[in-house]
Design a protein around this motif. Structure first.
Motif, short mmCIF file in Angstrom:
data_model
loop_
_atom_site.label_atom_id
_atom_site.label_comp_id
_atom_site.label_asym_id
_atom_site.label_seq_id
_atom_site.Cartn_x
_atom_site.Cartn_y
_atom_site.Cartn_z
N UNK A 137 0.84 -1.19 0.00
CA UNK A 137 0.00 0.00 0.00
C UNK A 137 0.88 1.24 0.00
N UNK A 138 0.54 2.17 -0.85
CA UNK A 138 1.18 3.47 -0.78
C UNK A 138 0.46 4.26 0.29
N UNK A 139 1.20 4.93 1.12
CA UNK A 139 0.57 5.68 2.20
C UNK A 139 1.37 6.92 2.52
N UNK A 140 0.74 7.84 3.19
CA UNK A 140 1.43 9.03 3.67
C UNK A 140 2.39 8.65 4.78
N UNK A 141 3.46 9.41 4.92
CA UNK A 141 4.47 9.13 5.93
C UNK A 141 3.86 9.02 7.32
N UNK A 142 2.89 9.84 7.64
CA UNK A 142 2.27 9.83 8.97
C UNK A 142 1.50 8.56 9.28
N UNK A 143 1.03 7.85 8.25
CA UNK A 143 0.26 6.63 8.48
C UNK A 143 1.16 5.43 8.78
N UNK A 144 2.44 5.53 8.48
CA UNK A 144 3.36 4.41 8.72
C UNK A 144 3.31 4.01 10.20
N UNK A 145 3.32 4.99 11.09
CA UNK A 145 3.28 4.69 12.54
C UNK A 145 2.01 3.94 12.92
N UNK A 146 0.89 4.24 12.27
CA UNK A 146 -0.36 3.55 12.58
C UNK A 146 -0.38 2.13 12.00
N UNK A 147 0.30 1.92 10.89
CA UNK A 147 0.27 0.62 10.22
C UNK A 147 1.30 -0.36 10.77
#
Length: 162
Positions: free
Chosen positions: A131-141
């Motif tokens: 999944x491509x995601x925003x940098x900020x979502x990495x911590x949630x994933x």
């Protein structure tokens, strides 16, 4: 017609369903998810607008999944099967799930659907999800088993007059 994916999940005392929309049903469902797809694409690299997915959804190149409560569609996901000679995977192109502060409640609900998407991927010979995601979502994933494998950077080329 392939196997219909329609699984029930419980989240915070409410039932939700994950439905894989067949290509012949996309036009019927699109008006219910279009705004959410457009909104999700605002956070992307703007290579595609939400409506740009429609032809590929209709021909089955990409697949639309909807997240449904007992009363309404609460989110969507669009995936693409990617095949390379040595590896195949399902790429999540866009996802939106309503609910909660900054969408985090939505992320908790979406994470419950991931095993069904993994099963879909395995049925198609895939070894992982991407999944491509925003940098900020990495911590949630990351706590949900996703790894930050690589980053993509871009640079706009300036037009020069010679």
């Amino acid at each position: 017609m392939g196997k219909t994916v329609r699984e029930r999940f419980e989240h915070e005392g409410q039932d939700y369903y994950l439905v894989l929309v067949e290509p012949e049903d996309v036009e019927e469902v699109w008006s219910h998810v279009r705004e959410g797809v457009q909104k999700a694409m605002l956070h992307s690299d703007s290579v595609m607008d939400g409506d740009d997915f429609v032809p590929e959804l209709l021909d089955g190149k990409v697949r639309l999944w909807v997240f449904v409560s007992e009363k309404e569609i609460v989110g969507h996901m669009i995936t693409e099967l990617i095949r390379y000679p040595r590896k195949s995977f399902v790429r999540v192109l866009t996802m939106e799930c309503k609910g909660g502060e900054k969408g985090m409640l939505g992320m908790e609900l979406w994470s419950k659907f991931v095993p069904a998407v993994e099963e879909y991927a395995m049925m198609h010979g895939c070894v992982h999800l991407e999944a491509y995601t925003r940098k900020g979502m990495v911590r949630a994933l990351e706590p949900k088993g996703w790894e930050h494998e690589y980053s993509i950077v871009t640079k706009q080329i300036e037009t020069r007059i010679h």
